[in-house]
Design a protein around this motif. Sequence first.
Motif, PDB file in Angstrom:
ATOM      1  N   ASP A   1       0.857  -1.187   0.000  1.00 19.29           N
ATOM      2  CA  ASP A   1       0.000   0.000   0.000  1.00 19.29           C
ATOM      3  C   ASP A   1       0.893   1.236   0.000  1.00 19.29           C
ATOM      4  N   ARG A   2       0.278   2.411  -0.037  1.00 21.89           N
ATOM      5  CA  ARG A   2       1.058   3.650  -0.142  1.00 21.89           C
ATOM      6  C   ARG A   2       1.927   3.926   1.080  1.00 21.89           C
ATOM      7  N   ARG A   3       1.669   3.253   2.197  1.00 18.23           N
ATOM      8  CA  ARG A   3       2.526   3.388   3.390  1.00 18.23           C
ATOM      9  C   ARG A   3       3.698   2.412   3.367  1.00 18.23           C
ATOM     10  N   GLY A   4       3.738   1.561   2.336  1.00 17.91           N
ATOM     11  CA  GLY A   4       4.823   0.599   2.226  1.00 17.91           C
ATOM     12  C   GLY A   4       4.561  -0.708   2.933  1.00 17.91           C
ATOM     13  N   GLU A   5       3.310  -0.935   3.367  1.00 21.21           N
ATOM     14  CA  GLU A   5       2.972  -2.189   4.043  1.00 21.21           C
ATOM     15  C   GLU A   5       2.570  -3.239   3.010  1.00 21.21           C
ATOM     16  N   ARG A   6       3.143  -4.414   3.154  1.00 18.22           N
ATOM     17  CA  ARG A   6       2.862  -5.504   2.217  1.00 18.22           C
ATOM     18  C   ARG A   6       1.398  -5.911   2.310  1.00 18.22           C
ATOM     19  N   GLN A   7       0.791  -6.151   1.154  1.00 17.12           N
ATOM     20  CA  GLN A   7      -0.617  -6.525   1.065  1.00 17.12           C
ATOM     21  C   GLN A   7      -0.748  -7.967   0.574  1.00 17.12           C
ATOM     22  N   PRO A   8      -1.812  -8.664   0.996  1.00 20.66           N
ATOM     23  CA  PRO A   8      -2.029 -10.006   0.464  1.00 20.66           C
ATOM     24  C   PRO A   8      -2.272  -9.908  -1.042  1.00 20.66           C
ATOM     25  N   LEU A   9      -1.668 -10.818  -1.795  1.00 27.18           N
ATOM     26  CA  LEU A   9      -1.711 -10.783  -3.253  1.00 27.18           C
ATOM     27  C   LEU A   9      -2.197 -12.111  -3.793  1.00 27.18           C
ATOM     28  N   GLU A  10      -3.123 -12.045  -4.731  1.00 25.92           N
ATOM     29  CA  GLU A  10      -3.576 -13.259  -5.407  1.00 25.92           C
ATOM     30  C   GLU A  10      -3.459 -13.057  -6.913  1.00 25.92           C
TER      31      GLU A  10
END
Length: 140
Positions: free
Chosen positions: A118-127
């Motif tokens: 996300d824009r804060r640099g936090e990893r997001q779940p990805l499919e």
Amino acid sequence: MVYITRALVDVLLDLASDADPDRVATGVSITPAGELEGASGLAPETPVFTDFFLPDPGNAVNAVFGVNLSTPARQAQGHFVSHPVRELEVTKRDDLAEVIFVAVPPWELNERTFAAFDRRGERQPLEVIDARPPDQSLPS
């Protein structure tokens, strides 16, 4: 959850590989899942990243004439960057977007080399899904 098509991942990784050892950055856009073939398991309004814009190779026109011919930010809901010599993370140098996809060598799809943030640099779940937009033709 962030959804992206396998075809888009393949193209982005090819762009990164071709640019290596240089960095590549480009906008990526979404298509609602209801408009995709093979995305029947998702709600029709679910955004799926499906398309990319041609990367801007240094934007020589902007540098010389002050005219920006790149894709307007409002058309790209996300951003892709490659980090040939960096970690799998968002850096201060990366353009921020709602979703930022980052790839690092080797240029292949796995959780250590391709991720969404996300824009804060936090990893997001990805499919990654095997879906594609319907065939379209240009008007004559």
